[in-house]
Motif scaffolding. Sequence first.
Motif, short mmCIF file in Angstrom:
data_model
loop_
_atom_site.label_atom_id
_atom_site.label_comp_id
_atom_site.label_asym_id
_atom_site.label_seq_id
_atom_site.Cartn_x
_atom_site.Cartn_y
_atom_site.Cartn_z
N LEU A 1 -10.88 27.83 -44.96
CA LEU A 1 -12.43 28.13 -44.82
C LEU A 1 -12.54 29.10 -43.80
N THR B 1 -17.82 20.87 -47.53
CA THR B 1 -16.58 21.15 -48.11
C THR B 1 -15.26 20.42 -47.71
N CYS C 1 -12.87 28.24 -52.99
CA CYS C 1 -13.71 27.21 -52.37
C CYS C 1 -15.15 27.34 -52.80
N ASP D 1 -19.64 24.97 -45.23
CA ASP D 1 -18.01 24.52 -44.82
C ASP D 1 -18.01 23.22 -44.32
#
Length: 217
Positions: free
Chosen positions: A55, A80, A17, A77
């Motif tokens: 995450l 994302t 990620c 985060d």
Amino acid sequence: MSEPFLRVLFPGQARVCGRTLPPLTLWRLACLQAIRSPFLSLDAEEATFTLADLLLAIRAVRTPNQTPPNLRPRIRDVFTLLRFRKSRTYRENHGTRFLDWLALHQLRPELWQNEDAEARCISAPLILTQVAGLMDCGMSHADAWDTAPGYSSWLITSHAERQSDRIQFVSDDDDEIARAIEEQELRSEAEILAQAKLDLPPEAFERWVSARQKKTL
């Protein structure tokens, strides 16, 4: 050296990620256990988790040694999640990458099994047992927690092998040893020894003979 040991020693770098993952340590593994991360019980081929789970796990494994994990989502985060929360491909690809990273840092040595040895159950938590084992090897408390799970197993087992003749690592040459053992029931003892001597390097042959003699005692 065996390939599993080299892979534990030099695991390389992983990015999940967009975040670079540090080496997995016993402390970071304990952080994953503390948040009850689903990744500790998932199979890479049958993984069921959310992007939020992933995450959170990434934040846990980026925790410095002996520091409580910070579970509060960061702005990155949130972005994302907003961008990829509906993308199953993104979630599965990066989740599998995370699972592979976890597995790589937990490769443990394969040992010859002594059928005569009685197994003793350890009641302490596995991570604490590894920390205690590393401290018994001479590490400090902080350094023990900062050691990779797989590498700690190699160190503890190597230390134990120096203290006992009942512990024996399976080496790269031992695939041939296993094949020779599987065929032993079809041949006489003299034929087995003769064929093993032809197939195996001298050092591997001596180890095989020693292990065979101990097993038949």
